[in-house]
Structure formats: C-alpha cells, structure tokens
Design a protein around this motif. Structure first.
Motif, PDB file in Angstrom:
ATOM      1  N   ALA A 182      16.037  22.317  15.987  1.00 44.57           N
ATOM      2  CA  ALA A 182      16.482  21.641  14.766  1.00 44.57           C
ATOM      3  C   ALA A 182      17.780  20.861  15.017  1.00 44.57           C
ATOM      4  CB  ALA A 182      16.706  22.668  13.663  1.00 44.57           C
ATOM      5  N   PRO A 183      17.954  19.691  14.386  1.00 45.07           N
ATOM      6  CA  PRO A 183      17.055  19.018  13.444  1.00 45.07           C
ATOM      7  C   PRO A 183      16.113  18.008  14.122  1.00 45.07           C
ATOM      8  CG  PRO A 183      19.154  17.894  13.444  1.00 45.07           C
ATOM      9  CD  PRO A 183      19.251  19.003  14.468  1.00 45.07           C
ATOM     10  N   TYR A 184      15.570  18.385  15.250  1.00 45.10           N
ATOM     11  CA  TYR A 184      14.612  17.547  15.957  1.00 45.10           C
ATOM     12  C   TYR A 184      13.306  18.325  16.084  1.00 45.10           C
ATOM     13  CZ  TYR A 184      19.139  15.542  17.149  1.00 45.10           C
ATOM     14  OH  TYR A 184      20.412  15.031  17.078  1.00 45.10           O
ATOM     15  N   PRO A 203      19.193  15.031   8.997  1.00 46.50           N
ATOM     16  CA  PRO A 203      18.545  16.292   8.608  1.00 46.50           C
ATOM     17  C   PRO A 203      17.624  16.140   7.398  1.00 46.50           C
ATOM     18  CG  PRO A 203      20.854  16.678   9.116  1.00 46.50           C
ATOM     19  CD  PRO A 203      20.664  15.186   9.085  1.00 46.50           C
ATOM     20  N   VAL A 204      17.927  15.189   6.512  1.00 44.29           N
ATOM     21  CA  VAL A 204      17.054  14.967   5.353  1.00 44.29           C
ATOM     22  C   VAL A 204      15.723  14.375   5.820  1.00 44.29           C
ATOM     23  CG1 VAL A 204      16.815  13.758   3.151  1.00 44.29           C
ATOM     24  CG2 VAL A 204      19.046  14.659   3.848  1.00 44.29           C
ATOM     25  N   TRP A 246      25.507  18.031  13.143  1.00 45.46           N
ATOM     26  CA  TRP A 246      24.179  18.460  12.683  1.00 45.46           C
ATOM     27  C   TRP A 246      23.385  19.058  13.844  1.00 45.46           C
ATOM     28  CZ3 TRP A 246      24.160  19.405   7.986  1.00 45.46           C
ATOM     29  CH2 TRP A 246      24.578  18.523   6.990  1.00 45.46           C
ATOM     30  N   THR A 247      23.537  18.490  15.024  1.00 43.77           N
ATOM     31  CA  THR A 247      22.814  18.995  16.193  1.00 43.77           C
ATOM     32  C   THR A 247      23.263  20.410  16.535  1.00 43.77           C
ATOM     33  OG1 THR A 247      22.584  16.733  17.050  1.00 43.77           O
ATOM     34  CG2 THR A 247      22.279  18.535  18.616  1.00 43.77           C
ATOM     35  N   VAL A 304      22.732   6.493   6.385  1.00 44.54           N
ATOM     36  CA  VAL A 304      21.443   7.075   6.010  1.00 44.54           C
ATOM     37  C   VAL A 304      20.724   7.620   7.240  1.00 44.54           C
ATOM     38  CG1 VAL A 304      19.154   6.526   5.095  1.00 44.54           C
ATOM     39  CG2 VAL A 304      21.201   5.660   3.952  1.00 44.54           C
ATOM     40  N   LEU A 305      20.813   6.902   8.355  1.00 46.46           N
ATOM     41  CA  LEU A 305      20.101   7.318   9.554  1.00 46.46           C
ATOM     42  C   LEU A 305      20.765   8.508  10.239  1.00 46.46           C
ATOM     43  CD1 LEU A 305      17.953   6.966  11.751  1.00 46.46           C
ATOM     44  CD2 LEU A 305      19.461   5.261  12.826  1.00 46.46           C
TER      45      LEU A 305
END
Length: 469
Positions: A222-224, A54-55, A165-166, A48-49
């Motif tokens: 993104a995603p930060y 991104p969610v 994702w990064t 989940v983390l």
C-alpha cells in the motif's frame, strides 16, 4: 525533433544557490482566479495526483490516476501557446511513436507464448498508450509551468508528501498484512468484468502481498498494487523527501522527517525487496561520489557515519535474520530468468517493433502445464515482461523501444551532470535509478511518473540557473 526551452523561471535560494529581485517579485504575483473569484492554484492537478494518490488507490483507479491528472495539465499547457520540449525529448517522442506502432503486431504470436486472443489485448494496449502519453504530459507540465504558477519547492514538497503516504502504507502492510477491502467499483461493475484478472486487481486492494517465502511473511504494498512498485517508489521519492523535508526545512520539520525515515526502515527490510536494497546502496554511493567531486568531504564523512550507524543497528537487530533468510532463499530467480529469456528470444524474432503488448508463457519454468494444479500451484502461464521494464520494452517494442528508453535517461543525466544544487542532486539520482530498476521492476505508472517529473524539474532548474546573474 529539436529541443526548445520553457520560459525562464527565477531561481530559489538554497535550491540553486542564488536568488533575484525578479524572482521575489514574481512569487508575490497572486494566483489566477477561478469561478466566483476563488483563487485556484495552478498546481492543483499535481496535488490531486500525488497528495491524493491514496484516494485513487482506495477507489481502485490507480491505473487511471495519471490520465485524469494529465487532462487539466494539457489544458493549461495549450493555453500557454507554443509547446516546448526539454533536451533529449526527441528520444522519448520516438519511444511514444514506437509504442503506438506496436498495434500492428498485437495479433502476432511471440515464440514461447500463448496466441493472443480476445478483445482484452486492445483495451490493454489502449490503456498503456494513454498512460505513456499522460505521463509525458505531466513531464512537460512540470518543466514548463513558471515559478509563479507552480514553484519548484511546491513540486518537491508534493513528492515528499507521496513519500509520507508510501511509508504509511508500508507500515500498514507490515503490521496488518491480511487487511484489505473491496473498492467502490466492485459494487457497481458486472460480474463478468470482476472476473477479469486486471479488473480484479484494481477492485480489491490489499495492504500487502503475502508470498510463500519465509513462512508466508508479508511484503508491504500500500498504497500501490504491488510490493515491487512500493519499493521502486520508495527509492525514487526518498531523495526528494530529503531535499524538501530535511535539507531545507525548519528544525521541527527536520526532526519529524528524520523520524519518518528511521521508522520507514522497518517496512523496507520486511518488504524483502532485494532490488530496493541494492537501489538504496547505489543511491548512497551516488551521493558520496557527487559530494567527493565537489570536494564536500564533510558531507562524504557524514554519509559514511550514517551508513556505519545503520549497519551497526542492523547487525544488532532481528532484521539481520530476515535479510539473511531472504538472500539465501532467492525463490524468484529461476522464474525471472525464464520469463526474461522468453522476452529476449521474442525480441530477437521481432527486433524492430516487438509484439505491441504483453504475452503469457506456455507453462513456465516449473512445468509446461497450462494451468496450476494441486501438486504444482505455481505452474501455469506467466506474464512476460512483468519482471522489469527492460524486458517489457523488448517484448512490446523491440530493441528500438528499449534503446530509446535507455538513451533518453542517459541523455538527461549527462545533460544535467553539472547541476550540484539540491534539485540537481536529487534529480540526477532519480533519472539514473531507472536504468538499474529496469532489470527487475516494471516502471509504467507512478515510478515512471516520478522519474519524468524529475526530468521536468531538472530542465526548469537548469534554465533558472542559467538566467541567474
């Protein structure tokens, strides 16, 4: 606080260089069953983390992602009975104590800063304490869970997923710098809260930060929330992506991973993150030194060839112009020096406890004006401690807090210096890089989470190696 050890986890072939019959048998044990007989993997909070980050970002809840994931991890740890801690944890525990003790200094004005006012400082302090505690729980969970429950290979793969994702977010930020959207929170929170700077940053997410550098060039985020966080996480996650998706992977997966790394160089350059560029150089030097110590001259030569090829491609591409302009236009140096000086002088006035929270400067290096003007849009107050974890700790927790942070990572790196497995190499790099990045980037959040997950993996990997026949 003395360090104790977690239950022994069986080693994995290729990760520790050994394998055991007990380890293979343990991995055949079925996962625990949940409601209705459905098997729920014990590692779901980490999924989940990391895989779901991104969610969290799209919902505007990144500041609470670690807390939300740490709660079920804490429940799992309490069900195991006696809690255990990795070597060197006493230093980290002392830092946590110092963070909490900082509450008594929240109302004190630091030299060169605005007087702290309003209830916002209490909310920010509470959130920071919860984040520190949550990330600590994640570290203990990563190091305590058994190989049957949460295999090390699984954790490494999830870190690789976050790297993917990064890279994806970095490409979006580089290609669509003006894109962004309002999070669901922006439609339900009252206007009074949305006007708050902290809430505003989390309710409107953007793919990139566009600064007045090189004609307003975009800097992927993104995603930060921030470009610097993106670069920090990229650097920390790259070695884990290499371990899980390149070193020990099937040929098709390895080719895919190599293509991802090659493509990721585009947002790396256009992020204009000088700290990231230096960090990647230090990473290459670290790996070369570790391979040389083990006499792996072939790998040293391979690393050298890769560096030379990348240097040739860079020299012949337009990216050289971007880097050249960035190095010759260090627009943030004066601002950083000013804010760091304020943090250091504040620590000299309160060297033991610091001031418990963040502060804003009285004006800045450009002007003593209290706000921006048409003639000076960069004037106004600046957040002290936002230019690096070291300066953040000096301001908030004094020299004692900064010492505990530095000593903890040094102790961990020294303890596992002889671990030359894939996890040992990646983990050693991930706990040393924060000692460089603390000069330029804040760490609280995902960067600190990745580093402490690495501590947990090093701890568990060491126990597994010691238990191997």
């Amino acid at each position: 606080m003395s360090a104790t050890h977690a239950p022994t986890s069986p080693p994995l072939r290729g990760w520790t260089g050994t394998d055991t019959v007990a380890g293979r048998a343990a991995r055949r044990v079925p996962a625990p069953r949940g409601l209705g007989g459905i098997r729920i993997p014990a590692g779901w909070p980490l999924v989940v983390l990391l895989a779901g980050y991104p969610v969290w970002w799209a919902l505007g809840l990144t500041e609470f992602a670690f807390i939300g994931s740490a709660v079920p991890m804490a429940v799992q740890l309490t069900r195991r009975g006696r809690l255990r801690f990795p070597p060197g944890f006493g230093l980290w525990a002392l830092l946590l104590v110092w963070v909490v003790l900082g509450a008594v200094m929240l109302g004190v004005t630091a030299p060169g800063t605005m007087p702290p006012t309003g209830s916002g400082k209490l909310a920010a302090f509470a959130l920071r304490v919860l984040q520190y505690v949550a990330i600590t729980v994640i570290m203990l969970w990563a190091g305590t869970m058994s190989e049957r429950e949460v295999p090390r290979r699984f954790v490494v793969s999830l870190l690789g997923v976050l790297f993917l994702w990064t890279v994806a977010g970095g490409l979006l930020g580089a290609l669509y710098p003006q894109a962004g959207f309002a999070t669901p929170l922006s439609h339900v929170l009252p206007r009074a809260l949305l006007d708050n700077a902290f809430v505003g940053r989390n309710t409107t997410v953007k793919f990139a930060q566009v600064h007045e550098v090189l004609g307003g060039i975009s800097r992927p985020a993104a995603p930060y929330l921030y470009t610097n966080t993106w670069g920090y996480c990229y650097s920390l996650l790259l070695p884990w992506f290499a371990v899980g998706w390149i070193v020990r992977a099937s040929p098709p997966r390895r080719l895919f991973a190599l293509a991802v790394v090659a493509v990721s160089l585009y947002p790396v350059v256009y992020s204009l993150n000088r700290g990231l560029w230096i960090g990647l150089g230090l990473s290459v030097a670290y790996l070369g030194a570790r391979f040389a110590v083990r006499g792996r001259l072939t790998l040293v030569a391979l690393v050298s060839v890769v560096v030379l090829v990348l240097a040739a491609v860079f020299a012949l591409s337009p990216l050289r112009t971007v880097v050249g302009y960035r190095l010759h236009n260090p627009h943030s140096n004066e601002t950083r020096s000013y804010q760091n000086g304020v943090a250091f002088r504040a620590a000299l006035r309160s060297p033991v406890l610091g001031y418990g929270g963040t502060r804003q400067t009285v004006g800045n290096d450009r002007s003593i004006a209290l706000g921006a003007t048409d003639n000076c849009p960069q004037c106004g107050n600046r957040d002290v401690g936002s230019t690096g974890q070291l300066w953040n700790l000096l301001l908030q927790n004094g020299f004692v807090g900064a010492f505990c942070y530095i000593a903890f990572f040094l102790a961990v790196a020294w303890r596992y210096r002889r671990d030359f497995t894939a996890i040992g190499m990646a983990g050693g790099l991930t706990v040393l890089l924060p000692l460089f990045y603390m000069l330029v980037y804040p760490a609280i959040g995902m960067p600190l989470t990745v580093s402490l997950v690495a501590v947990g993996l090093l701890w568990r990997n060491d126990l597994a190696r010691r238990a191997a026949p």
